[in-house]
Design a protein around this motif. Structure first.
Motif, PDB file in Angstrom:
ATOM      1  N   GLY A 234      -6.740   8.386  -7.193  1.00 45.61           N
ATOM      2  CA  GLY A 234      -7.776   8.590  -6.191  1.00 45.61           C
ATOM      3  C   GLY A 234      -7.675   7.644  -5.016  1.00 45.61           C
ATOM      4  N   MET A 235      -6.677   6.740  -5.044  1.00 41.29           N
ATOM      5  CA  MET A 235      -6.542   5.737  -3.995  1.00 41.29           C
ATOM      6  C   MET A 235      -5.642   6.181  -2.850  1.00 41.29           C
ATOM      7  SD  MET A 235      -8.454   3.244  -4.765  1.00 41.29           S
ATOM      8  CE  MET A 235      -7.837   2.025  -3.603  1.00 41.29           C
ATOM      9  N   ALA A 236      -4.826   7.216  -3.081  1.00 40.36           N
ATOM     10  CA  ALA A 236      -3.842   7.617  -2.065  1.00 40.36           C
ATOM     11  C   ALA A 236      -4.463   7.952  -0.711  1.00 40.36           C
ATOM     12  CB  ALA A 236      -3.003   8.775  -2.578  1.00 40.36           C
ATOM     13  N   PRO A 237      -5.569   8.717  -0.631  1.00 39.47           N
ATOM     14  CA  PRO A 237      -6.142   9.017   0.694  1.00 39.47           C
ATOM     15  C   PRO A 237      -6.545   7.764   1.466  1.00 39.47           C
ATOM     16  CG  PRO A 237      -7.051  10.484  -0.974  1.00 39.47           C
ATOM     17  CD  PRO A 237      -6.292   9.412  -1.706  1.00 39.47           C
ATOM     18  N   TYR A 238      -7.081   6.774   0.762  1.00 38.68           N
ATOM     19  CA  TYR A 238      -7.493   5.535   1.433  1.00 38.68           C
ATOM     20  C   TYR A 238      -6.272   4.744   1.900  1.00 38.68           C
ATOM     21  CZ  TYR A 238     -11.881   6.695  -0.886  1.00 38.68           C
ATOM     22  OH  TYR A 238     -13.008   7.342  -1.314  1.00 38.68           O
ATOM     23  N   ALA A 239      -5.243   4.688   1.047  1.00 39.48           N
ATOM     24  CA  ALA A 239      -4.019   3.974   1.414  1.00 39.48           C
ATOM     25  C   ALA A 239      -3.337   4.663   2.590  1.00 39.48           C
ATOM     26  CB  ALA A 239      -3.065   3.914   0.220  1.00 39.48           C
ATOM     27  N   ARG A 240      -3.315   5.994   2.574  1.00 36.13           N
ATOM     28  CA  ARG A 240      -2.670   6.730   3.674  1.00 36.13           C
ATOM     29  C   ARG A 240      -3.413   6.497   4.983  1.00 36.13           C
ATOM     30  NH1 ARG A 240       1.013  10.910   3.183  1.00 36.13           N
ATOM     31  NH2 ARG A 240       0.496  11.177   0.974  1.00 36.13           N
ATOM     32  N   ARG A 241      -4.761   6.477   4.916  1.00 40.58           N
ATOM     33  CA  ARG A 241      -5.545   6.235   6.131  1.00 40.58           C
ATOM     34  C   ARG A 241      -5.248   4.838   6.684  1.00 40.58           C
ATOM     35  NH1 ARG A 241     -10.580   6.834   4.151  1.00 40.58           N
ATOM     36  NH2 ARG A 241     -10.174   9.063   4.036  1.00 40.58           N
ATOM     37  N   PHE A 242      -5.166   3.868   5.795  1.00 45.47           N
ATOM     38  CA  PHE A 242      -4.849   2.491   6.214  1.00 45.47           C
ATOM     39  C   PHE A 242      -3.467   2.435   6.867  1.00 45.47           C
ATOM     40  CE2 PHE A 242      -2.497  -1.368   5.065  1.00 45.47           C
ATOM     41  CZ  PHE A 242      -3.256  -2.337   5.693  1.00 45.47           C
ATOM     42  N   LEU A 243      -2.483   3.102   6.262  1.00 46.88           N
ATOM     43  CA  LEU A 243      -1.116   3.084   6.786  1.00 46.88           C
ATOM     44  C   LEU A 243      -1.026   3.806   8.122  1.00 46.88           C
ATOM     45  CD1 LEU A 243       0.734   3.806   3.430  1.00 46.88           C
ATOM     46  CD2 LEU A 243       0.786   1.653   4.707  1.00 46.88           C
ATOM     47  N   ASP A 244      -1.733   4.926   8.251  1.00 46.49           N
ATOM     48  CA  ASP A 244      -1.706   5.673   9.520  1.00 46.49           C
ATOM     49  C   ASP A 244      -2.316   4.845  10.649  1.00 46.49           C
ATOM     50  OD1 ASP A 244      -0.422   7.910   8.521  1.00 46.49           O
ATOM     51  OD2 ASP A 244      -2.281   8.963   8.037  1.00 46.49           O
ATOM     52  N   GLN A 245      -3.368   4.107  10.333  1.00 36.91           N
ATOM     53  CA  GLN A 245      -3.973   3.246  11.347  1.00 36.91           C
ATOM     54  C   GLN A 245      -3.017   2.128  11.747  1.00 36.91           C
ATOM     55  OE1 GLN A 245      -7.600   2.020   9.425  1.00 36.91           O
ATOM     56  NE2 GLN A 245      -8.723   3.881  10.009  1.00 36.91           N
ATOM     57  N   ALA A 246      -2.340   1.549  10.749  1.00 39.56           N
ATOM     58  CA  ALA A 246      -1.360   0.496  11.042  1.00 39.56           C
ATOM     59  C   ALA A 246      -0.207   1.045  11.856  1.00 39.56           C
ATOM     60  CB  ALA A 246      -0.853  -0.110   9.735  1.00 39.56           C
ATOM     61  N   LEU A 247       0.190   2.278  11.557  1.00 41.55           N
ATOM     62  CA  LEU A 247       1.292   2.905  12.278  1.00 41.55           C
ATOM     63  C   LEU A 247       0.925   3.145  13.738  1.00 41.55           C
ATOM     64  CD1 LEU A 247       4.093   3.796  11.247  1.00 41.55           C
ATOM     65  CD2 LEU A 247       3.189   6.120  11.045  1.00 41.55           C
ATOM     66  N   SER A 248      -0.296   3.559  13.961  1.00 44.62           N
ATOM     67  CA  SER A 248      -0.728   3.821  15.332  1.00 44.62           C
ATOM     68  C   SER A 248      -0.826   2.539  16.147  1.00 44.62           C
ATOM     69  CB  SER A 248      -2.088   4.540  15.335  1.00 44.62           C
ATOM     70  OG  SER A 248      -3.110   3.685  14.854  1.00 44.62           O
ATOM     71  N   ARG A 249      -1.038   1.401  15.484  1.00 49.76           N
ATOM     72  CA  ARG A 249      -1.120   0.117  16.191  1.00 49.76           C
ATOM     73  C   ARG A 249       0.256  -0.507  16.421  1.00 49.76           C
ATOM     74  NH1 ARG A 249      -5.300  -0.771  12.361  1.00 49.76           N
ATOM     75  NH2 ARG A 249      -3.885  -2.116  11.166  1.00 49.76           N
ATOM     76  N   SER A 250       1.244  -0.057  15.640  1.00 53.36           N
ATOM     77  CA  SER A 250       2.563  -0.683  15.732  1.00 53.36           C
ATOM     78  C   SER A 250       3.245  -0.319  17.034  1.00 53.36           C
ATOM     79  CB  SER A 250       3.451  -0.269  14.551  1.00 53.36           C
ATOM     80  OG  SER A 250       3.780   1.097  14.632  1.00 53.36           O
TER      81      SER A 250
ATOM     82  N   PRO B 138       0.804  -1.229   0.000  1.00 50.30           N
ATOM     83  CA  PRO B 138       0.000   0.000   0.000  1.00 50.30           C
ATOM     84  C   PRO B 138       0.839   1.283   0.000  1.00 50.30           C
ATOM     85  CG  PRO B 138      -0.839  -1.570   1.611  1.00 50.30           C
ATOM     86  CD  PRO B 138       0.457  -2.125   1.119  1.00 50.30           C
ATOM     87  N   ILE B 139       2.074   1.210   0.500  1.00 52.65           N
ATOM     88  CA  ILE B 139       2.925   2.400   0.536  1.00 52.65           C
ATOM     89  C   ILE B 139       3.207   2.898  -0.881  1.00 52.65           C
ATOM     90  CG2 ILE B 139       5.224   3.262   1.152  1.00 52.65           C
ATOM     91  CD1 ILE B 139       5.176   1.443   3.560  1.00 52.65           C
ATOM     92  N   SER B 140       3.291   1.978  -1.844  1.00 47.92           N
ATOM     93  CA  SER B 140       3.596   2.385  -3.218  1.00 47.92           C
ATOM     94  C   SER B 140       2.504   3.281  -3.799  1.00 47.92           C
ATOM     95  CB  SER B 140       3.790   1.155  -4.096  1.00 47.92           C
ATOM     96  OG  SER B 140       2.591   0.408  -4.205  1.00 47.92           O
ATOM     97  N   ILE B 141       1.265   3.071  -3.380  1.00 46.61           N
ATOM     98  CA  ILE B 141       0.160   3.893  -3.884  1.00 46.61           C
ATOM     99  C   ILE B 141       0.336   5.339  -3.442  1.00 46.61           C
ATOM    100  CG2 ILE B 141      -2.339   4.249  -3.783  1.00 46.61           C
ATOM    101  CD1 ILE B 141      -2.602   1.211  -3.273  1.00 46.61           C
ATOM    102  N   VAL B 142       0.731   5.518  -2.176  1.00 45.35           N
ATOM    103  CA  VAL B 142       0.943   6.871  -1.647  1.00 45.35           C
ATOM    104  C   VAL B 142       2.145   7.528  -2.311  1.00 45.35           C
ATOM    105  CG1 VAL B 142       1.363   8.215   0.441  1.00 45.35           C
ATOM    106  CG2 VAL B 142      -0.100   6.191   0.545  1.00 45.35           C
ATOM    107  N   LEU B 143       3.225   6.775  -2.483  1.00 46.63           N
ATOM    108  CA  LEU B 143       4.441   7.340  -3.073  1.00 46.63           C
ATOM    109  C   LEU B 143       4.206   7.799  -4.502  1.00 46.63           C
ATOM    110  CD1 LEU B 143       7.313   4.955  -1.870  1.00 46.63           C
ATOM    111  CD2 LEU B 143       6.203   6.845  -0.686  1.00 46.63           C
ATOM    112  N   ARG B 144       3.407   7.048  -5.241  1.00 44.78           N
ATOM    113  CA  ARG B 144       3.165   7.356  -6.652  1.00 44.78           C
ATOM    114  C   ARG B 144       2.493   8.715  -6.843  1.00 44.78           C
ATOM    115  NH1 ARG B 144       5.902   5.098 -10.768  1.00 44.78           N
ATOM    116  NH2 ARG B 144       5.809   2.831 -10.793  1.00 44.78           N
ATOM    117  N   GLU B 145       1.802   9.198  -5.821  1.00 42.57           N
ATOM    118  CA  GLU B 145       1.063  10.450  -5.965  1.00 42.57           C
ATOM    119  C   GLU B 145       1.752  11.633  -5.302  1.00 42.57           C
ATOM    120  OE1 GLU B 145      -3.129  10.249  -5.424  1.00 42.57           O
ATOM    121  OE2 GLU B 145      -3.311   8.277  -6.368  1.00 42.57           O
ATOM    122  N   GLU B 146       2.988  11.435  -4.823  1.00 44.30           N
ATOM    123  CA  GLU B 146       3.758  12.549  -4.285  1.00 44.30           C
ATOM    124  C   GLU B 146       4.322  13.390  -5.440  1.00 44.30           C
ATOM    125  OE1 GLU B 146       3.642  13.502  -1.427  1.00 44.30           O
ATOM    126  OE2 GLU B 146       3.437  11.832  -0.028  1.00 44.30           O
TER     127      GLU B 146
END
Length: 342
Positions: free
Chosen positions: A215-231, A84-92
């Motif tokens: 259009g997928m980056a916001p969803y991927a970022r939300r997923f990653l932020d949630q995973a980060l908060s659980r780590s 999922p990180i690749s989706i966010v990186l692609r839109e930077e």
């Protein structure tokens, strides 16, 4: 208090089975000996032991009698391997912003890989290293070459195949044959360096990237932020990473680490104590891990080792080492290198 075993996504071994077979190895047997099941490769998101992966890469390189096993594994890597990180990186908008984003989520990929980015006038330095507790004297050469190789591939995919780094550095000694490394990274290659990583032109990283808006980056970022908060992210882990970054040049003190963590020294000590740790013991553990690895895998002089590990002089380093390990640096190095030459 013991630390949790660091983990990495099983996607880190993407291509392992094919590479091992091409080198006449039995990949299933190699994985079993390292404590891994080949079934873990069915799910790229499955967390597996970093220590087991390190052991697998080193033992595979030794069994196949190749020095560039990790680098060969990096050949097939693409941005998509980051999940999922690749989706966010692609839109930077730029490669530099993509790197900043990747480093934010890095511990979701590999809990033991330390990556730090530095700006120096017209260059950007990407430093990479490993902290693997319990494997201080073990080589991480293959893991490091895989990590730097993957970083190089990611930058090439973002910036285009014509992009070349200013320099690629490894702290370990050079292989007997550097041809595959030169073919992969280009001629600006340095071994026995003071760090592992890639030196880039700042203007290259600032170049606008092609616009790709799925259009997928916001969803991927939300997923990653949630995973980060659980780590898992305690003060000891954060402080260990800062100690590793600040050790060279005697720059590492409790005050400096506390400042980087936005707290005062007393608060830092209190947090560490609550986690069963002290600043002194933590710094000694990090310093010991880096010292043994540098002595084993590089050809550094005593003066270079002393500076890299934050000692005021070679004699101070020599005294610390003998007191810590019960032998001299040359005696320890000889004990490690002798089995490999017989």
């Amino acid at each position: 208090m013991p630390h949790a075993i660091p983990v990495i996504r099983s996607a880190s071994l993407s291509g392992y089975m094919e590479l091992a077979r091409s080198l006449k190895l039995n990949p299933e047997a190699m994985m079993r000996r390292a404590g891994l099941s080949s079934r873990c490769l069915d799910d790229p998101e499955m967390p597996i032991s970093v220590i087991a992966v390190r052991e697998l890469l080193e033992s595979s390189a030794k069994a196949a009698n190749v020095e560039d096993f990790g680098l060969q594994l990096a050949h097939g890597r693409r941005l998509a391997n980051l999940g999922p990180i690749s989706i966010v990186l692609r839109e930077e908008p730029t490669a530099r912003q993509a790197l900043d984003t990747m480093f934010r989520y890095l511990r979701l990929l590999n809990a033991s890989l330390l990556t730090h980015i530095e700006d120096h006038d017209d260059v950007v330095i990407i430093r990479e290293d490993f902290l693997i507790e319990g494997a201080a004297s073990a080589s991480v050469r293959q893991s490091m070459e895989l990590a730097v190789g993957v970083m190089h591939r990611i930058l090439q995919e973002l910036l285009g195949p014509a992009w070349t780094p200013r320099r690629v550095c490894f702290s370990h000694r050079p292989p007997r044959d550097k041809s595959s490394h030169l073919a992969f990274f280009g001629p600006k290659l340095e071994f026995n360096s003071s760090f592992n990583g890639i030196v880039c032109a700042a203007r290259d990283l600032a170049t606008p990237l092609p616009v790709l808006n799925t259009g997928m980056a916001p969803y991927a970022r939300r997923f990653l932020d949630q995973a980060l908060s659980r780590s898992r992210n305690n003060t000891t882990d954060a402080a260990r990473q800062l100690v590793a970054a600040l050790l060279p040049g005697s720059r590492c003190t409790a005050d400096q680490v506390a400042q980087h963590l936005s707290m005062d020294r007393r608060t830092l000590h209190r947090h560490l104590q609550a986690e069963g740790e002290t600043f002194s013991s933590m710094m000694q553990a990090v310093r010991s891990e880096f010292a043994l690895r540098q002595i084993r895998d590089s050809d550094r002089s005593m003066a270079e080792l002393a500076e890299l590990l934050g000692f005021s002089s070679p004699s101070a380093f020599a005294f610390w080492f003998r007191r810590r390990f019960g032998c001299t640096v040359s005696e320890w190095r000889k004990s490690q290198l002798k089995p490999e030459t017989t």
